[in-house]
Design a protein around this motif. Structure first.
Motif, mmCIF file in Angstrom:
data_model
loop_
_atom_site.group_PDB
_atom_site.id
_atom_site.type_symbol
_atom_site.label_atom_id
_atom_site.label_comp_id
_atom_site.label_asym_id
_atom_site.label_seq_id
_atom_site.Cartn_x
_atom_site.Cartn_y
_atom_site.Cartn_z
ATOM 1 N N PRO A 1 0.832 -1.210 0.000
ATOM 2 C CA PRO A 1 0.000 0.000 0.000
ATOM 3 C C PRO A 1 0.865 1.257 0.000
ATOM 4 O O PRO A 1 1.932 1.300 0.622
ATOM 5 N N VAL A 2 0.387 2.281 -0.674
ATOM 6 C CA VAL A 2 1.066 3.575 -0.728
ATOM 7 C C VAL A 2 0.133 4.606 -0.112
ATOM 8 O O VAL A 2 -1.001 4.771 -0.572
ATOM 9 N N GLN A 3 0.611 5.270 0.938
ATOM 10 C CA GLN A 3 -0.244 6.296 1.538
ATOM 11 C C GLN A 3 0.064 7.660 0.937
ATOM 12 O O GLN A 3 1.216 8.093 0.887
ATOM 13 N N LEU A 4 -0.985 8.315 0.480
ATOM 14 C CA LEU A 4 -0.876 9.684 -0.026
ATOM 15 C C LEU A 4 -1.183 10.633 1.123
ATOM 16 O O LEU A 4 -2.146 10.451 1.854
ATOM 17 N N PRO A 5 -0.375 11.667 1.308
ATOM 18 C CA PRO A 5 -0.554 12.554 2.454
ATOM 19 C C PRO A 5 -1.764 13.466 2.286
ATOM 20 O O PRO A 5 -2.309 13.614 1.181
ATOM 21 N N PRO B 1 -2.489 -2.063 -3.846
ATOM 22 C CA PRO B 1 -2.135 -2.768 -5.084
ATOM 23 C C PRO B 1 -3.366 -3.388 -5.744
ATOM 24 O O PRO B 1 -4.292 -3.847 -5.062
ATOM 25 N N THR B 2 -3.376 -3.357 -7.059
ATOM 26 C CA THR B 2 -4.466 -3.959 -7.819
ATOM 27 C C THR B 2 -4.441 -5.479 -7.662
ATOM 28 O O THR B 2 -3.384 -6.097 -7.783
ATOM 29 N N GLU B 3 -5.588 -6.052 -7.374
ATOM 30 C CA GLU B 3 -5.657 -7.513 -7.218
ATOM 31 C C GLU B 3 -5.896 -8.143 -8.586
ATOM 32 O O GLU B 3 -7.027 -8.360 -9.014
#
Length: 615
Positions: free
Chosen positions: A500-504, A578-580
């Motif tokens: 996962p990527v967290q956007l601030p 992420p895309t599954e």
């Protein structure tokens, strides 16, 4: 909850590669006012390695931006209790009175007083000096991923030693830029542990037999023995003897000097927190953030130790990847481990890509279709990136493929156009593009642009893989910086890295907010009662940091309060997951293998050419 008359505010100052900006925040981390000004970078037509700036220019931009945020928010300067600074890891050079000393070989190598006194981080003039240092095998190399980068300060200082007249060199003080800013603000020569351990070959006392922090034998080995004789006065001195080293946010000197306060429109004595390199301020401003769409709510409130699973990626012109851990982890080609870089007793590793935003711009700007791209953007009232993404969506639909990444199956970009910072630590690496056609069209520009995004994400995967293989347990990326605005890129990052990527909360605010947290921390350590310090770990009594022993004791006493401030002042972000899709994952796995093959091939080719050309 404080009343209006009891409200307190803090200022964060961030000096990036191309601008200086300030933000005024309240105790909840809300940004009330922001301002920025462009800084000037000087290049040489005769030498593409040269990148220089001016502390005079930088300081003027800082003071103007601080004036703006105070006036724009209509906050009484007496209510501004603390200010924190961060900056790029660039080498600032002054004389012992703080006046700028020229670092530029042109015009005609006129060394001495001069406004161009900053060697920017991106400057690659010190290649030979870095090679010399790396041949020493000295223990300091164990704390920079075994390879000293030419972007660090000691290779640049050594370059100046070789080129400046000896008399001129001896009159110089050398600062990592964040430390210059606190010196300019307070008059105190106290240095930050962050700048010293990360960029100045300083190994904290007690680590690996280090006694002084500075390593006398190393400096003698590389030709800087005069600094040993002079007790490292040019680098800020030996802590506890003729110098002081502080951890992140500890109060510097007596706060803002009268002169600096007047320039900024603030009160003399306003607390100044010990500075951080910009990437580390980004870490402070992101890794404690909760997420509005977290799968597991309990993960939204990590303690300091559990932050080790979160990689902060600060992405702009370049990208830095910072992760903290309770134990030092040596990762070949990744900077660190750095003890006390932010929190006392904790270690940091820093991966990095020397050119990301700069690379994207270069790929776009040098394509034959750039004029057509700009024309379409202007005529349709869109920015260039919207044009690129809209066209990529159309191309994906027309090709009837399940994902845009299928369009670049035969177009491969390797991204080290400005050398490799991590995890290869090889400044001689260069960019590669495979799959070019005789195509000047806007379509071709779109595909090259997209393949470049993939390449940057693939290299991030490479860095994370090397870190985790050596002992880190990174399971998420906490982004900040300009790339956050690019939703396509952020989804690629999550898909390619598989985390996962967290956007601030704000793409531009994380770094400067991190510095504001340092300013608040300094104010509350200085005098907790007068600034309304609160929380379980808030200091109970004022702390006067008058000597190194007090500084070290206080750093451990107050570290939990700094983490508490990060929790309370960092605004929630949003995860991109992420895309599954198993087929898409398989595609990216193959692209990653090709990316790794490109490294092997380039090094093989270079070796073949060296064998012929260097005979």
């Amino acid at each position: 909850m404080t009343t209006a008359s009891q409200s307190y505010y803090y200022i964060g100052v961030d000096v990036g590669t191309g601008s200086a900006r300030a933000a005024l925040v309240d105790t909840d981390g809300n940004i009330l006012s922001e301002s920025s000004y462009a800084t000037q970078t000087h290049r040489l037509d005769s030498d593409s390695r040269i990148f220089e700036q001016s502390t005079t220019d930088i300081w003027e931009c800082i003071t103007k931006s601080v004036h703006d945020v105070v006036q724009g928010s209509k906050v009484d300067p007496q209510q501004v209790k603390g200010i924190g600074f961060d900056a790029t890891c660039s080498l600032a050079v002054t004389d012992f009175d703080g006046k700028p000393m020229s670092v530029t070989p042109e015009p005609e190598a006129r060394w001495g007083p001069g406004e161009r006194n900053v060697i920017l981080w991106a400057d690659h003039r010190a290649e030979d000096e870095a090679k010399l240092i790396n041949k020493t095998g000295n223990m300091v190399l164990n704390y920079v991923g075994k390879t000293m980068s030419l972007e660090m300060e000691i290779p640049k200082v050594l370059w100046l030693k070789k080129h400046m007249p000896a008399e001129t060199f001896s009159k110089c003080m050398f600062f990592d830029l964040p430390d210059y800013l606190t010196y300019r603000a307070t008059g105190s020569l106290a240095r930050s542990n962050c700048s010293l351990v990360c960029k100045c070959s300083y190994v904290p006392p007690g680590v690996d037999g280090s006694e002084l922090g500075w390593q006398p034998e190393f400096f003698k080995q590389i030709g800087l023995g005069d600094m040993v004789t002079d007790d490292f006065k040019q680098l800020g001195g030996v802590p506890g003897r003729n110098g002081m080293v502080l951890t992140a946010g500890q109060p510097v000197g007596n706060g803002l000097s009268a002169a600096a306060a007047k320039e900024m429109g603030l009160e003399p004595g306003t607390a100044v927190g010990s500075a951080l390199i910009d990437a580390y301020a980004g870490w402070v401003g992101t890794v404690a953030a909760p997420a509005t769409n977290a799968v597991d709510e309990s993960s939204n409130h990590p303690d300091l130790i559990n932050s080790q699973n979160r990689l902060a990626a600060i992405a702009g012109t370049s990208t830095c990847h910072c992760v903290q851990s309770p134990d030092g982890v040596l990762v070949d080609g990744v900077w660190g481990p750095y003890k006390h870089a932010v929190f006392p007793g904790m270690w940091m590793n820093e991966g990095g890509q020397s050119s990301t935003g700069q690379l994207i711009d270069f790929v776009i700007d040098t394509h034959p279709a750039i004029a057509r791209l700009r024309e379409e953007a202007a005529t349709t009232n869109r920015n260039t990136f919207n044009v690129l993404h809209d066209r990529l969506n159309d191309l994906t639909s027309q090709a009837k493929v399940p994902h845009t990444s299928y369009l670049t199956r035969d177009l491969i970009v390797y991204p080290d156009f400005h050398g490799n910072r991590s995890p290869l630590a090889d400044s001689s690496m260069r960019g590669m593009i495979s799959g070019l056609k005789l195509d000047r069209s806007l379509t071709d520009l779109c595909l090259r642009y997209y393949a470049t995004l993939e390449a940057i994400a693939l290299q991030t995967r490479h860095i994370i893989s090397e870190m985790n293989e050596k002992g880190h347990k990174i399971d998420s990326i906490y982004m900040s910086g300009g790339h956050v605005k690019n939703a396509v890129f952020m989804q690629l990052m999550a898909d390619i890295c598989g985390v996962p990527v967290q956007l601030p909360f704000s793409s531009s605010a994380s770094v400067v907010a991190g510095s504001a947290i340092l300013g608040r921390f300094a104010a509350e350590v200085n005098d907790p009662q007068s600034v309304g310090a609160s929380g379980q770990f808030a200091p109970k009594q004022p702390t006067n940091i008058a000597d190194q022993e007090t500084a070290e004791k206080a750093s451990f006493e107050h570290k939990d309060h700094l983490w508490d401030l990060m929790i309370r002042m960092t605004k929630p972000g949003t995860f991109v997951f992420p895309t599954e899709d198993k087929k898409l994952k398989a595609l990216f796995d193959v692209k990653y293998q090709i990316f790794r093959d490109a490294i092997v091939v380039q090094r093989k080719w270079r070796g073949m050419m060296d064998e012929v050309c260097d005979q």
